[in-house]
Motif scaffolding. Sequence first.
Motif, PDB file in Angstrom:
ATOM      1  N   HIS A  17       0.279  -1.323   0.084  1.00  0.00           N
ATOM      2  CA  HIS A  17      -0.246   0.018  -0.139  1.00  0.00           C
ATOM      3  C   HIS A  17       0.895   1.101   0.098  1.00  0.00           C
ATOM      4  CE1 HIS A  17      -3.352   2.677   1.521  1.00  0.00           C
ATOM      5  NE2 HIS A  17      -2.661   2.947   2.074  1.00  0.00           N
ATOM      6  N   ASN A  39      -9.955  10.237   6.167  1.00  0.00           N
ATOM      7  CA  ASN A  39      -9.095   9.383   6.859  1.00  0.00           C
ATOM      8  C   ASN A  39      -8.458   8.339   6.064  1.00  0.00           C
ATOM      9  OD1 ASN A  39     -11.657   9.097   9.139  1.00  0.00           O
ATOM     10  ND2 ASN A  39     -10.250  10.116   9.502  1.00  0.00           N
ATOM     11  N   ALA A  41      -5.345   9.467   4.017  1.00  0.00           N
ATOM     12  CA  ALA A  41      -5.289  10.089   3.107  1.00  0.00           C
ATOM     13  C   ALA A  41      -4.052  10.170   3.489  1.00  0.00           C
ATOM     14  CB  ALA A  41      -5.807  11.615   2.925  1.00  0.00           C
ATOM     15  N   LYS A  43      -1.789  11.707   5.842  1.00  0.00           N
ATOM     16  CA  LYS A  43      -1.890  13.326   6.744  1.00  0.00           C
ATOM     17  C   LYS A  43      -0.312  12.666   7.763  1.00  0.00           C
ATOM     18  CE  LYS A  43      -5.453  13.840   8.142  1.00  0.00           C
ATOM     19  NZ  LYS A  43      -6.508  13.060   7.352  1.00  0.00           N
ATOM     20  N   GLU A 161      -3.921  16.930  14.027  1.00  0.00           N
ATOM     21  CA  GLU A 161      -4.818  17.006  15.043  1.00  0.00           C
ATOM     22  C   GLU A 161      -4.799  17.837  16.109  1.00  0.00           C
ATOM     23  OE1 GLU A 161      -8.089  13.726  14.158  1.00  0.00           O
ATOM     24  OE2 GLU A 161      -6.682  13.070  12.497  1.00  0.00           O
TER      25      GLU A 161
HETATM   26  N1  LIG Z   1       2.887   1.995   9.947  1.00  0.00           N
HETATM   27  C1  LIG Z   1       1.358   1.090   9.412  1.00  0.00           C
HETATM   28  N2  LIG Z   1       1.690  -0.060   9.137  1.00  0.00           N
HETATM   29  C2  LIG Z   1       0.895   0.123   8.036  1.00  0.00           C
HETATM   30  N3  LIG Z   1      -0.166   0.800   7.140  1.00  0.00           N
HETATM   31  C3  LIG Z   1       0.127   1.799   7.315  1.00  0.00           C
HETATM   32  C4  LIG Z   1       1.028   2.474   8.993  1.00  0.00           C
HETATM   33  N4  LIG Z   1       0.738   4.155   9.288  1.00  0.00           N
HETATM   34  C5  LIG Z   1       0.077   4.046   7.811  1.00  0.00           C
HETATM   35  N5  LIG Z   1      -0.617   3.346   7.612  1.00  0.00           N
HETATM   36  C6  LIG Z   1      -1.629   2.818   6.319  1.00  0.00           C
HETATM   37  O1  LIG Z   1      -1.333   4.631   5.560  1.00  0.00           O
HETATM   38  C7  LIG Z   1      -2.452   5.208   5.063  1.00  0.00           C
HETATM   39  C8  LIG Z   1      -2.278   7.276   5.334  1.00  0.00           C
HETATM   40  O2  LIG Z   1      -2.405   6.330   6.830  1.00  0.00           O
HETATM   41  P1  LIG Z   1      -2.349   8.035   7.711  1.00  0.00           P
HETATM   42  O3  LIG Z   1      -2.114   7.623   9.377  1.00  0.00           O
HETATM   43  O4  LIG Z   1      -0.585   8.858   7.147  1.00  0.00           O
HETATM   44  O5  LIG Z   1      -3.132   8.651   7.530  1.00  0.00           O
HETATM   45  P2  LIG Z   1      -4.131  10.346   8.255  1.00  0.00           P
HETATM   46  O6  LIG Z   1      -4.298  11.344   6.916  1.00  0.00           O
HETATM   47  O7  LIG Z   1      -3.036  10.478   9.450  1.00  0.00           O
HETATM   48  O8  LIG Z   1      -5.581   9.424   8.330  1.00  0.00           O
HETATM   49  P3  LIG Z   1      -6.136   9.993   9.544  1.00  0.00           P
HETATM   50  O9  LIG Z   1      -7.088  11.003   9.267  1.00  0.00           O
HETATM   51  O10 LIG Z   1      -7.427   8.627  10.171  1.00  0.00           O
HETATM   52  O11 LIG Z   1      -5.485  10.218  10.902  1.00  0.00           O
HETATM   53  C9  LIG Z   1      -3.285   4.770   5.752  1.00  0.00           C
HETATM   54  O12 LIG Z   1      -4.276   3.457   4.272  1.00  0.00           O
HETATM   55  C10 LIG Z   1      -2.960   3.840   6.955  1.00  0.00           C
HETATM   56  O13 LIG Z   1      -3.684   2.468   6.398  1.00  0.00           O
END
Ligand SMILES: Nc1ncnc2c1ncn2[C@@H]1O[C@H](COP(=O)(O)OP(=O)(O)OP(=O)(O)O)[C@@H](O)[C@H]1O
Length: 266
Positions: A17, A39, A41, A43, A161
């Motif tokens: 991914h 969520n 994305a 960030k 956040e």
């Molecule tokens: N350590 C990890 N191992 C595997 N997948 C991860 C890891 N960290 C993040 N991901 C995946 O990477 C993608 C981005 O995650 P991230 O936490 O950066 O999103 P976000 O924009 O901060 O979301 P949110 O608004 O929910 O906090 C998601 O699909 C998440 O499941």
Amino acid sequence: MEVIVEVEQLKKSFGKHTAVKGVSFNIAAGEVFGLLGPNGAGKTTIVRMLTTLLLPDSGRATVCGYDVRRQAARVRQCIGYVPQALSVDGALTGYENMMIFAKLLGLKGRERERRIADLLHFMQLEDAAGRLVRTYSGGMVRRLEIGQAVLHYPRVLFLDEPTVGLDPVARRGVWEILAKLRRASRMAILLTTHYMEEADTVCNRIGILNRGEMVVTGTPEELKALVGNPGASMDDVFTYFTGNFLDAGGDFRGIRQVRHISRRLG
Ligand SMILES: Nc1ncnc2c1ncn2[C@@H]1O[C@H](COP(=O)(O)OP(=O)(O)OP(=O)(O)O)[C@@H](O)[C@H]1O
Ligand SMILES: [Mg+2]
């Protein structure tokens, strides 16, 4: 314009991914840059790479002129970070929490006392400084966390956040603190948020992420103009650029996080 954060084609995958797919943006001194997006994305992944907690796969990012990959220790000296999870100890007082951070930062003697006192005042926590943090409101906890994160007067502050789960009054309190910090020190601030009002009022520039890609960057006014219909709100901007509709009420995640905080502190 003095650019303090420079991000070029940054990429990060977790297994198959790809969470961040070649993202580029800049932040200048004195700017509050808001990273928005649904969520998942990407960030938090971007924030973790810029704070040297996570190694990028490719691309380049510099903070205060230092490369996050090769000069991680230097980067850490010039940044403050308020993570999404709780970073204070409820069983200690506000003052004691500040003292632990100050010691970790290597501050000493009178200078240490002066900075702690200054920041407790700045964060409007003077009167509460001697109380256990588990008796603080959510807004007070957040202000204490910001105080801890800026004890070494960093040039860049990252907040993931910062106002999730806070009531509107407490949220405004955090916004005021951020505005004051920016005015007082020309600090560059990067925050992530799901609150469109926050993006609109606090940020002078916004980047919208969707599925790991930066869809658009610009001032709130520029983004609203791009939507096309006069009187467009930030909600309209978000929906236009991500195809996601915003939930009017509080989301489950926010509620869960509030519970999480109260459990850790109680
Ligand atoms: N350590 C990890 N191992 C595997 N997948 C991860 C890891 N960290 C993040 N991901 C995946 O990477 C993608 C981005 O995650 P991230 O936490 O950066 O999103 P976000 O924009 O901060 O979301 P949110 O608004 O929910 O906090 C998601 O699909 C998440 O499941
Ligand atoms: Mg996140």
